[in-house]
Design an enzyme around this catalytic site. Structure first.
Site, PDB file in Angstrom:
ATOM      1  N   GLY A 134      41.864  40.926  24.720  1.00 20.75           N
ATOM      2  CA  GLY A 134      42.512  39.617  24.727  1.00 20.75           C
ATOM      3  C   GLY A 134      43.756  39.532  23.866  1.00 20.75           C
ATOM      4  O   GLY A 134      44.296  38.452  23.678  1.00 20.75           O
ATOM      5  N   SER A 135      44.249  40.653  23.371  1.00 23.36           N
ATOM      6  CA  SER A 135      45.431  40.594  22.507  1.00 23.36           C
ATOM      7  C   SER A 135      46.691  40.447  23.352  1.00 23.36           C
ATOM      8  O   SER A 135      46.881  41.150  24.333  1.00 23.36           O
ATOM      9  CB  SER A 135      45.519  41.865  21.662  1.00 23.36           C
ATOM     10  OG  SER A 135      45.541  43.007  22.493  1.00 23.36           O
TER      11      SER A 135
ATOM     12  N   TYR B  43      37.075  35.077  20.897  1.00 25.44           N
ATOM     13  CA  TYR B  43      36.774  34.190  22.020  1.00 25.44           C
ATOM     14  C   TYR B  43      35.592  33.290  21.670  1.00 25.44           C
ATOM     15  O   TYR B  43      34.541  33.759  21.248  1.00 25.44           O
ATOM     16  CB  TYR B  43      36.467  35.009  23.267  1.00 25.44           C
ATOM     17  CG  TYR B  43      37.697  35.534  23.976  1.00 25.44           C
ATOM     18  CD1 TYR B  43      38.979  35.275  23.502  1.00 25.44           C
ATOM     19  CD2 TYR B  43      37.586  36.301  25.128  1.00 25.44           C
ATOM     20  CE1 TYR B  43      40.102  35.747  24.164  1.00 25.44           C
ATOM     21  CE2 TYR B  43      38.707  36.779  25.796  1.00 25.44           C
ATOM     22  CZ  TYR B  43      39.962  36.499  25.311  1.00 25.44           C
ATOM     23  OH  TYR B  43      41.074  36.968  25.967  1.00 25.44           O
TER      24      TYR B  43
ATOM     25  N   LYS C  61      47.790  42.579  35.879  1.00 23.04           N
ATOM     26  CA  LYS C  61      48.722  41.832  35.017  1.00 23.04           C
ATOM     27  C   LYS C  61      48.862  42.528  33.681  1.00 23.04           C
ATOM     28  O   LYS C  61      47.868  42.993  33.116  1.00 23.04           O
ATOM     29  CB  LYS C  61      48.237  40.392  34.834  1.00 23.04           C
ATOM     30  CG  LYS C  61      49.272  39.500  34.156  1.00 23.04           C
ATOM     31  CD  LYS C  61      48.934  38.022  34.319  1.00 23.04           C
ATOM     32  CE  LYS C  61      47.832  37.590  33.375  1.00 23.04           C
ATOM     33  NZ  LYS C  61      47.397  36.209  33.663  1.00 23.04           N
TER      34      LYS C  61
ATOM     35  N   LYS D 241      50.475  42.103  29.707  1.00 21.42           N
ATOM     36  CA  LYS D 241      51.036  41.241  28.670  1.00 21.42           C
ATOM     37  C   LYS D 241      52.363  41.837  28.219  1.00 21.42           C
ATOM     38  O   LYS D 241      52.482  43.059  28.023  1.00 21.42           O
ATOM     39  CB  LYS D 241      50.077  41.167  27.477  1.00 21.42           C
ATOM     40  CG  LYS D 241      48.727  40.566  27.845  1.00 21.42           C
ATOM     41  CD  LYS D 241      48.848  39.111  28.251  1.00 21.42           C
ATOM     42  CE  LYS D 241      47.475  38.509  28.521  1.00 21.42           C
ATOM     43  NZ  LYS D 241      47.569  37.066  28.814  1.00 21.42           N
TER      44      LYS D 241
ATOM     45  N   ASP E 173      53.115  38.678  31.784  1.00 20.91           N
ATOM     46  CA  ASP E 173      52.694  37.446  31.104  1.00 20.91           C
ATOM     47  C   ASP E 173      53.211  37.462  29.675  1.00 20.91           C
ATOM     48  O   ASP E 173      52.814  38.299  28.868  1.00 20.91           O
ATOM     49  CB  ASP E 173      51.159  37.397  31.107  1.00 20.91           C
ATOM     50  CG  ASP E 173      50.601  36.131  30.456  1.00 20.91           C
ATOM     51  OD1 ASP E 173      51.381  35.321  29.940  1.00 20.91           O
ATOM     52  OD2 ASP E 173      49.358  35.979  30.473  1.00 20.91           O
TER      53      ASP E 173
ATOM     54  N   ASN F   7      53.054  34.847  27.528  1.00 18.24           N
ATOM     55  CA  ASN F   7      52.300  33.959  26.633  1.00 18.24           C
ATOM     56  C   ASN F   7      53.190  33.094  25.751  1.00 18.24           C
ATOM     57  O   ASN F   7      52.976  32.985  24.541  1.00 18.24           O
ATOM     58  CB  ASN F   7      51.319  34.769  25.785  1.00 18.24           C
ATOM     59  CG  ASN F   7      50.173  35.315  26.623  1.00 18.24           C
ATOM     60  OD1 ASN F   7      50.293  36.398  27.191  1.00 18.24           O
ATOM     61  ND2 ASN F   7      49.101  34.561  26.752  1.00 18.24           N
TER      62      ASN F   7
ATOM     63  N   GLU G 265      54.691  35.025  33.842  1.00 15.29           N
ATOM     64  CA  GLU G 265      53.782  33.937  33.479  1.00 15.29           C
ATOM     65  C   GLU G 265      54.088  33.444  32.074  1.00 15.29           C
ATOM     66  O   GLU G 265      54.379  34.247  31.180  1.00 15.29           O
ATOM     67  CB  GLU G 265      52.357  34.493  33.557  1.00 15.29           C
ATOM     68  CG  GLU G 265      51.266  33.540  33.151  1.00 15.29           C
ATOM     69  CD  GLU G 265      49.870  34.110  33.479  1.00 15.29           C
ATOM     70  OE1 GLU G 265      49.767  34.920  34.427  1.00 15.29           O
ATOM     71  OE2 GLU G 265      48.921  33.771  32.760  1.00 15.29           O
TER      72      GLU G 265
ATOM     73  N   GLU H  47      48.075  27.564  32.186  1.00 14.59           N
ATOM     74  CA  GLU H  47      46.845  27.647  31.389  1.00 14.59           C
ATOM     75  C   GLU H  47      46.906  26.767  30.151  1.00 14.59           C
ATOM     76  O   GLU H  47      45.871  26.348  29.641  1.00 14.59           O
ATOM     77  CB  GLU H  47      46.535  29.097  31.007  1.00 14.59           C
ATOM     78  CG  GLU H  47      47.465  29.692  29.981  1.00 14.59           C
ATOM     79  CD  GLU H  47      47.056  31.103  29.576  1.00 14.59           C
ATOM     80  OE1 GLU H  47      47.501  32.044  30.249  1.00 14.59           O
ATOM     81  OE2 GLU H  47      46.318  31.269  28.592  1.00 14.59           O
TER      82      GLU H  47
ATOM     83  N   ASP I 174      43.555  25.708  34.726  1.00 16.74           N
ATOM     84  CA  ASP I 174      42.550  26.240  33.805  1.00 16.74           C
ATOM     85  C   ASP I 174      41.390  25.250  33.829  1.00 16.74           C
ATOM     86  O   ASP I 174      41.608  24.029  33.831  1.00 16.74           O
ATOM     87  CB  ASP I 174      43.144  26.360  32.406  1.00 16.74           C
ATOM     88  CG  ASP I 174      42.136  26.864  31.386  1.00 16.74           C
ATOM     89  OD1 ASP I 174      42.233  28.049  31.008  1.00 16.74           O
ATOM     90  OD2 ASP I 174      41.248  26.084  30.961  1.00 16.74           O
TER      91      ASP I 174
ATOM     92  N   HIS J 283      44.145  30.498  35.963  1.00 13.02           N
ATOM     93  CA  HIS J 283      43.927  31.255  34.739  1.00 13.02           C
ATOM     94  C   HIS J 283      42.429  31.407  34.535  1.00 13.02           C
ATOM     95  O   HIS J 283      41.665  30.470  34.753  1.00 13.02           O
ATOM     96  CB  HIS J 283      44.517  30.497  33.560  1.00 13.02           C
ATOM     97  CG  HIS J 283      44.143  31.059  32.213  1.00 13.02           C
ATOM     98  ND1 HIS J 283      43.321  30.393  31.324  1.00 13.02           N
ATOM     99  CD2 HIS J 283      44.461  32.234  31.620  1.00 13.02           C
ATOM    100  CE1 HIS J 283      43.175  31.121  30.242  1.00 13.02           C
ATOM    101  NE2 HIS J 283      43.842  32.243  30.382  1.00 13.02           N
TER     102      HIS J 283
ATOM    103  N   GLY K 214      39.295  34.311  32.449  1.00 13.95           N
ATOM    104  CA  GLY K 214      39.054  35.230  31.326  1.00 13.95           C
ATOM    105  C   GLY K 214      38.313  34.458  30.255  1.00 13.95           C
ATOM    106  O   GLY K 214      37.508  33.574  30.532  1.00 13.95           O
TER     107      GLY K 214
ATOM    108  N   GLU L 106      42.502  34.923  38.448  1.00  7.37           N
ATOM    109  CA  GLU L 106      42.482  35.942  37.393  1.00  7.37           C
ATOM    110  C   GLU L 106      41.048  36.394  37.134  1.00  7.37           C
ATOM    111  O   GLU L 106      40.105  35.590  37.167  1.00  7.37           O
ATOM    112  CB  GLU L 106      43.094  35.370  36.110  1.00  7.37           C
ATOM    113  CG  GLU L 106      43.201  36.397  34.992  1.00  7.37           C
ATOM    114  CD  GLU L 106      44.081  35.930  33.837  1.00  7.37           C
ATOM    115  OE1 GLU L 106      44.303  34.699  33.706  1.00  7.37           O
ATOM    116  OE2 GLU L 106      44.546  36.796  33.062  1.00  7.37           O
TER     117      GLU L 106
END
Lengths: 459, 459
Positions: free
Chosen positions: A38-39, A48, A234, A236, A264, A266, A290, A317, A340, A367, A369, A398
């Site tokens: 998730g980084s 999370y 995808k 990051k 993405d 972010n 994204e 998201e 989301d 979105h 995860g 996703e």
């Protein structure tokens, strides 16, 4: 609200009818930061988490309504406190009436003038409303003995249209337009439901692309994604351009020319930074960019979309409510709308957003995860396919392979597709043993973790 | 950040230098709903509240930093929990370093990736950051022995320009443009400071116009406002058009043709409803229409502005951050920009907003009232006048005569003007006895209130 609810016909309201007896909350935290799962460029070390709520009733069916807000660690306790601030609105309500008309509760919570001051309709307080409203939908679908996507797809268009709060969106979507879209969505719905049960809903995977992963891990996971049947992955991006160029090259080499690679950022860039960055990655044929900038920046997304075309612009998201989505569509600022399940005010507001997207002809690619976001949002996309947009073209949900085991009805993937859930409800229910283990700070995992750290400190 | 801070020169950082030792929070609630003070079309029964924070230090000067978020009752505890989530970021920090560069803390809190997920930069979590950042500015100004407006007006333009987070606004305001505006603002600043001390800063009053008041009370308070020297009053509108027509007629009759009457719908309308409503009130010559619709709706405000001209459009008290303000200015959506001292991320973000307004040439007329909002925001307008915009033309600060007695340095009005504060700090400090009385639920007022209610129930 009309009386065409899918449950109203089957349950009789009377004195002594079941009531909501408790709104129990849980602060759930998973230690995901230790693996850099998730980084990304803005979130280097997420834990999370879920601010989790269970609605209990005195009905003799043993059913509960489960809902939650996804967060990434610190502040999850604030989110829990916000859910608790809603308790007085819910305890004692008729279960039958709530489930016959979740929009009633949704409007009521949003309109609490004192709580509204804390938003309005955004951030912690609004997400808390979303958690509770989603829990009601979970309960309603369970009581109807249907997975939520089917509960929605089977509902009368008039009833669904009445589930939406049109405040602040009538300049883009009137109740009459919503009803017309929902009626149109009924054409062929039965056949699409059959097809959905057969082939599922297409997904894409972010698992290879976390910033914290090595090139070797990226290559291995990207190849695995293709082998698993995904046609889109995808990555990051946004922290370092040289790294991004290298990682896009590695990913493109791993998957070949025919697999879509979304990227993405972010929210990492200012409006005037996004264009040059994307152009530097153009040779790797990114499918969409994204969250190039702040989710609040409607005009900024419109400017970026112009600067990066033909690369598509996606966001959502972190978009706080239907009012910002409305403007993103009005301004032609996005090519892909990413709902989301736990950011906005729950199913009711997401219905409004799906309808806005349908009105403007923009595909919805949710979105997911995090904790349980895949479990929840699949229902919304499947409803969208069966009974609203009527298509999965250029639409993907996703998928991230994290933490599904903690749910009683986890998502199942087959050939890169989400398999349509069959269990009644919103797939929102966490296993009791997971709650006991990861409750923060007193769950068994965290207690053992603290004890181990104290041992290290003493040694 | 550069080293031109107004305090950096006077204090030496060294080992053993003072530290922040505590971040104490208080849930303060006033029973304002019982008098319908503050009642409007969206907020029928507010209990004016403050999620209040005191930064304590181990310096031997006895100074504390005070800050708060204004809320209207329920949910104030959620706001307090959000402030407490920031505690670990602040306790132990060097007082000298914090006060020499509040922007350091502001950026640090906004950038906490886990807490950021709860916004980003909006709602409960962002307002909590604002409370803490404002408390640091209060402490910094006290340590410099200056009221905040003078602390800001005396600061070097380079230092002030460095206090701003330019993320997501560089497409509208670059650091170089901000510096140029601040340097321009220095021309004649000394003379304007003298003038400010002499005549104060113009205010307008909302006291006559609350929806819950009778026509007789409206007339009496409107006449009183003119007698007190105000040249503008404000009426709440938006609940019922016939009532609004009657109340606007009553108010116009009470004040005559030369007094400006602003009207405020508190977000009551959809975009397509506002035009007709305003046209129906046009004969009473409203000066501005405030919050005609959702504060999130940039494009909606632009459409409304076109529909209601020449009536001006004003908004801002619920605008979540600099990014929405940026777009309101870029889109030409507002005639009047209404900052609020506790809605955004504190002084630093309000500096960004003041600079954006200066860049676009839009006058800033702050929202105030509530609990302590007049006390705080006067400092920002006075800085704006002395060292940024250089004018008070078409600029007024809202004034409501509520709850000032609870502050150690309450606002003072003279001839409809805010008198420039002279006490060091941000005028944010509440009297200890007020905190003890109105702390919810354990303060002496609320304990006695509960006891009285129990007595009634038993009798």
């Amino acid at each position: 609200m009309t009386d065409t609810s899918p449950v109203a016909a089957t349950v009789t309201v009377a004195d002594g009818s079941p009531r909501i007896t408790a709104v129990d909350t849980y602060n759930i935290r998973f230690p995901t930061s230790r693996e850099l799962d998730g980084s990304d460029a803005m979130n280097p070390d997420p834990d999370y988490s879920a601010a989790y709520v269970i609605l209990r009733t005195d009905a003799d069916d043993g059913l509960e309504g489960h809902g939650f807000t996804f967060t990434i660690g610190r502040g999850n306790d604030v989110q829990v406190a916000a859910i608790e601030a809603l308790r007085a609105h819910i305890v004692g309500r008729s279960v039958t009436e709530l489930c016959a008309d979740p929009g009633w509760l949704s409007s009521d919570l949003t309109a609490d003038s004192q709580l509204r001051w804390l938003g309005p309709e955004k951030g912690v307080m609004h997400m808390a409303i979303g958690a509770v409203v989603n829990a009601v939908w979970d309960l309603a679908a369970k009581r109807a003995d249907k997975p939520l996507w089917r509960f929605l797809a089977d509902a009368e268009p008039e009833w669904l249209a009445d589930q939406i709060d049109y405040r602040y969106i009538t300049d883009a979507l009137t109740p009459a337009e919503a009803l017309a879209l929902l009626k149109r969505g009924r054409d062929g719905a039965a056949q699409r439901a059959v097809r959905l049960r057969g082939t599922g809903y297409p997904g894409y995977t972010t698992s290879p692309g976390w910033l914290g992963y090595s090139d070797e891990k990226l290559t291995r996971l990207a190849r695995q994604a293709v082998a698993d049947g995904f046609t889109q992955i995808k990555l990051k991006v946004g922290a370092n351009l040289d790294d991004d160029i290298r990682r896009c090259r590695v990913a493109r080499a791993a998957v070949g020319a025919d697999i879509r690679i979304a990227i993405d950022a972010n929210q990492r860039w200012n409006v005037d930074e996004a264009g040059a960055w994307i152009r530097a990655l153009a040779e790797f044929d990114p499918y969409w960019i994204e969250e190039p900038t702040s989710p609040d920046d409607v005009l900024g997304h419109a400017a970026i979309r112009e600067a990066v075309a033909p690369v598509k612009v996606a966001t959502g998201e972190h978009v706080q409510n239907r009012i910002i989505f409305k403007q993103l569509l009005q301004a032609g600022a996005i090519d892909v709308l990413q709902i989301d399940a736990t950011r906005v005010g729950g199913v009711n507001e997401n219905l409004a957003i799906l309808l806005l997207a349908a009105k403007y002809g923009v595909p919805v690619c949710p979105h997911a995860g995090g904790v349980g976001l895949c479990e929840l949002v699949q229902h919304l996309s499947m409803f969208d396919y069966v009974a609203l947009s009527g298509t999965t073209e250029n639409r993907v949900i996703e998928y991230v392979d994290h933490l599904h085991d903690h749910f009683t009805d986890p998502v199942r993937m087959a050939h890169g597709h989400y398999v349509a859930p069959t269990a009644p409800g919103f797939s929102a229910q966490m296993r009791p043993e997971s709650i006991d283990t990861y409750r923060y700070p007193d769950g068994t995992f965290w207690a053992a973790d603290r004890a181990a750290q104290e041992e290290v400190t003493e040694a």
